[in-house]
Design a protein around this motif. Structure first.
Motif, PDB file in Angstrom:
ATOM      1  N   TYR A 198       8.615   1.563 -12.649  1.00 48.19           N
ATOM      2  CA  TYR A 198       7.599   2.619 -12.751  1.00 48.19           C
ATOM      3  C   TYR A 198       8.151   3.903 -13.358  1.00 48.19           C
ATOM      4  O   TYR A 198       7.397   4.682 -13.931  1.00 48.19           O
ATOM      5  CB  TYR A 198       6.922   2.860 -11.391  1.00 48.19           C
ATOM      6  N   THR A 251      -1.104  -5.222  -7.626  1.00 45.28           N
ATOM      7  CA  THR A 251       0.276  -5.515  -7.261  1.00 45.28           C
ATOM      8  C   THR A 251       0.309  -6.811  -6.474  1.00 45.28           C
ATOM      9  O   THR A 251      -0.421  -6.953  -5.493  1.00 45.28           O
ATOM     10  CB  THR A 251       0.852  -4.390  -6.366  1.00 45.28           C
ATOM     11  N   ILE A 260       1.802   1.743  -3.548  1.00 39.34           N
ATOM     12  CA  ILE A 260       0.690   2.291  -4.346  1.00 39.34           C
ATOM     13  C   ILE A 260       0.548   3.795  -4.080  1.00 39.34           C
ATOM     14  O   ILE A 260       0.337   4.573  -5.014  1.00 39.34           O
ATOM     15  CB  ILE A 260      -0.625   1.531  -4.044  1.00 39.34           C
ATOM     16  N   GLY A 305      -6.805   4.444  -5.948  1.00 38.54           N
ATOM     17  CA  GLY A 305      -7.177   4.672  -4.564  1.00 38.54           C
ATOM     18  C   GLY A 305      -8.569   4.222  -4.167  1.00 38.54           C
ATOM     19  O   GLY A 305      -8.972   4.409  -3.021  1.00 38.54           O
ATOM     20  N   ASP A 306      -9.318   3.632  -5.070  1.00 40.02           N
ATOM     21  CA  ASP A 306     -10.607   3.058  -4.657  1.00 40.02           C
ATOM     22  C   ASP A 306     -10.699   1.660  -5.271  1.00 40.02           C
ATOM     23  O   ASP A 306      -9.707   1.145  -5.775  1.00 40.02           O
ATOM     24  CB  ASP A 306     -11.761   3.969  -5.115  1.00 40.02           C
ATOM     25  N   ASP A 307     -11.890   1.068  -5.228  1.00 42.33           N
ATOM     26  CA  ASP A 307     -12.011  -0.288  -5.766  1.00 42.33           C
ATOM     27  C   ASP A 307     -11.997  -0.307  -7.284  1.00 42.33           C
ATOM     28  O   ASP A 307     -11.710  -1.331  -7.901  1.00 42.33           O
ATOM     29  CB  ASP A 307     -13.285  -0.948  -5.239  1.00 42.33           C
ATOM     30  N   PHE A 357       0.820  -1.213   0.000  1.00 41.08           N
ATOM     31  CA  PHE A 357       0.000   0.000   0.000  1.00 41.08           C
ATOM     32  C   PHE A 357       0.853   1.261   0.000  1.00 41.08           C
ATOM     33  O   PHE A 357       0.493   2.255  -0.625  1.00 41.08           O
ATOM     34  CB  PHE A 357      -0.995  -0.036   1.159  1.00 41.08           C
ATOM     35  N   GLY A 399      -5.022   2.776 -12.400  1.00 40.40           N
ATOM     36  CA  GLY A 399      -5.230   1.649 -11.504  1.00 40.40           C
ATOM     37  C   GLY A 399      -4.387   0.461 -11.886  1.00 40.40           C
ATOM     38  O   GLY A 399      -3.586   0.525 -12.817  1.00 40.40           O
ATOM     39  N   GLY A 400      -4.568  -0.616 -11.119  1.00 44.01           N
ATOM     40  CA  GLY A 400      -3.794  -1.808 -11.406  1.00 44.01           C
ATOM     41  C   GLY A 400      -3.883  -2.788 -10.261  1.00 44.01           C
ATOM     42  O   GLY A 400      -4.782  -2.708  -9.423  1.00 44.01           O
TER      43      GLY A 400
HETATM   44  P1  ADP Z   1      -8.461  -4.054  -4.469  1.00 42.20           P
HETATM   45  O1  ADP Z   1      -7.958  -4.980  -3.429  1.00 42.20           O
HETATM   46  O2  ADP Z   1      -9.789  -3.441  -4.162  1.00 42.20           O
HETATM   47  O3  ADP Z   1      -8.358  -4.563  -5.854  1.00 42.20           O
HETATM   48  P2  ADP Z   1      -5.930  -2.783  -4.340  1.00 42.20           P
HETATM   49  O4  ADP Z   1      -5.537  -2.676  -2.906  1.00 42.20           O
HETATM   50  O5  ADP Z   1      -5.382  -3.883  -5.146  1.00 42.20           O
HETATM   51  O6  ADP Z   1      -7.506  -2.771  -4.400  1.00 42.20           O
HETATM   52  O7  ADP Z   1      -5.583  -1.422  -5.074  1.00 42.20           O
HETATM   53  C1  ADP Z   1      -5.835  -0.172  -4.483  1.00 42.20           C
HETATM   54  C2  ADP Z   1      -5.749   0.883  -5.537  1.00 42.20           C
HETATM   55  O8  ADP Z   1      -4.450   0.937  -6.083  1.00 42.20           O
HETATM   56  C3  ADP Z   1      -6.681   0.655  -6.704  1.00 42.20           C
HETATM   57  O9  ADP Z   1      -7.076   1.928  -7.195  1.00 42.20           O
HETATM   58  C4  ADP Z   1      -5.797  -0.028  -7.709  1.00 42.20           C
HETATM   59  O10 ADP Z   1      -6.284   0.156  -9.017  1.00 42.20           O
HETATM   60  C5  ADP Z   1      -4.456   0.666  -7.470  1.00 42.20           C
HETATM   61  N1  ADP Z   1      -3.278  -0.164  -7.790  1.00 42.20           N
HETATM   62  C6  ADP Z   1      -2.904  -1.311  -7.194  1.00 42.20           C
HETATM   63  N2  ADP Z   1      -1.750  -1.784  -7.702  1.00 42.20           N
HETATM   64  C7  ADP Z   1      -1.378  -0.924  -8.678  1.00 42.20           C
HETATM   65  C8  ADP Z   1      -0.314  -0.864  -9.595  1.00 42.20           C
HETATM   66  N3  ADP Z   1       0.647  -1.798  -9.641  1.00 42.20           N
HETATM   67  N4  ADP Z   1      -0.247   0.166 -10.461  1.00 42.20           N
HETATM   68  C9  ADP Z   1      -1.226   1.105 -10.446  1.00 42.20           C
HETATM   69  N5  ADP Z   1      -2.249   1.130  -9.610  1.00 42.20           N
HETATM   70  C10 ADP Z   1      -2.353   0.117  -8.717  1.00 42.20           C
END
Ligand code: ADP
Ligand code: MG
Length: 338
Positions: A110, A129, A14, A33-35, A11, A126-127
């Motif tokens: 990145y 990890t 992120i 930052g959201d779902d 986190f 978004g994405g």
């Molecule tokens: P969830 O568990 O709800 O899928 P995450 O904790 O995986 O949410 O992700 C939190 C936020 O961070 C989301 O907006 C997600 O799109 C973004 N995010 C996660 N990993 C990456 C990444 N590697 N690159 C860009 N955005 C990311």
């Protein structure tokens, strides 16, 4: 996994990328930052969406520097957006991070992503990890948009259209060969081949020019090699094609490389792949205007390499005048599995 990466945590990481994720904030309601992300669909346009995955050891050599991998992951998706004639918009990136990675490695990945994304005004919205017990895996999904009538499909080629490519062929394949065979070659010339392999340039502006010209009938990007890719356009359009060997854009550097290492430049140019230039078909009456538009608006040339035929065969006219079926030897993920 490096200590600092454990400390920063998923986190924390992120949070870091969130800071530079928006390069074109218009229309973005919620990014990272959201779902899920929330954004306005551009009015009067259609959306295109593409996705492409790169696996260490399959799509790039093990231990390739993370910056190049990140940049390439964005660029291959940009190339797909370009191939539709669209303008790129937003990217979503999923990474499976190998245990050997340090925080520095991940940041380098990145940095590469960000460099390409900024260059082409692509937001990171978004994405996901996660960790990988084995290789680095990176998947990018990307959206783009364009007026509906400008989108160019593989299926629009008509007999009599001319075939064009927007860049030199085969250099990326030679770059891969240079690396994988651990060959030693003149530094400055080697650099160009390595760049073609590691740092392909997506032809977004070229794609838009074809799309807005009204003269292009079909388009795709050259990812598997002209021979294989042309097969897709011909298959979808239910036509054939004739390619003239003497019209193929093959650089002197590629000729030199092939001569020094006993390779066939034509085979590499046709079957090598990963050129990430565009292959388009153009109505015969539009060729001259379009060539001029490329020179005037982009300061670039495009290369006529052949034409589309009603006869469904795909043929190569050799310099000698001999006519032969175009050898299809492009990349096929399942067939190349070894
Ligand atoms: P969830 O568990 O709800 O899928 P995450 O904790 O995986 O949410 O992700 C939190 C936020 O961070 C989301 O907006 C997600 O799109 C973004 N995010 C996660 N990993 C990456 C990444 N590697 N690159 C860009 N955005 C990311
Ligand atoms: Mg969630």
């Amino acid at each position: 996994m490096g200590e600092e990466l454990k400390e920063v945590g998923e986190f924390g990481f992120i949070e870091r990328i969130k800071g530079y994720s928006l390069v074109r904030p218009q229309g973005v309601i919620k990014g990272i930052g959201d779902d899920a992300s929330v954004f306005e669909a551009p009015s009067g346009k259609v959306m295109v969406l593409t996705t492409d995955m790169l696996v260490e050891g399959v799509h790039f050599l093990p231990q390739t520097d993370p910056f190049s991998v990140g940049k390439k992951a964005i660029c291959v998706n940009l190339s797909d957006i370009a191939a539709m004639g669209a303008e790129p918009m937003d990217a979503y990136i999923s990474v499976a991070v190998p245990k050997r990675f340090s925080l520095r490695d991940l940041e380098d990945l990145y940095r590469g992503i960000n460099e390409a994304a900024s260059l082409f005004s692509v937001n990171l919205l978004g994405g996901d990890t996660t960790v990988s017990p084995g290789p680095l895996v990176i998947n990018v999904s990307m959206t783009g948009s364009a007026p509906r009538e400008e989108i160019l499909y593989r299926s629009g080629a008509k007999p009599g259209d001319f075939l064009y490519v927007t860049g030199y062929l085969g250099e990326a394949r030679a770059g891969l060969d240079l690396l994988s065979q651990e060959r030693k070659w003149q530094e400055n010339k080697a650099r160009r081949l390595l760049d073609a392999h590691l740092r392909p340039t997506p032809h977004i502006r070229e794609g838009r020019l074809f799309a807005t010209s009204g003269f292009a009938s079909a388009m795709m990007d050259v990812s598997d090699g002209i021979a294989s890719d042309l097969g897709h356009i011909c298959g979808e359009s239910q036509v054939g094609a004739i390619v003239r060997e003497e019209w193929l854009p093959i650089s002197q550097i590629l000729y030199d490389y092939c001569k020094d290492f006993g390779l066939d430049p034509i085979e590499i140019a046709l079957g090598g792949g990963e050129d990430y230039c565009l292959l388009a078909t153009v109505r015969p009456y539009g060729c001259e205007t379009l060539e001029e538009a490329f020179a005037r608006q982009l300061g670039k040339r495009i290369w006529k390499i052949g034409w589309v035929t009603e006869d469904k065969r795909i043929l190569l006219v050799r310099k000698s005048g001999e006519v032969m079926p175009l050898p299809v030897s492009g990349w096929d993920s399942f067939r190349c599995w070894g």
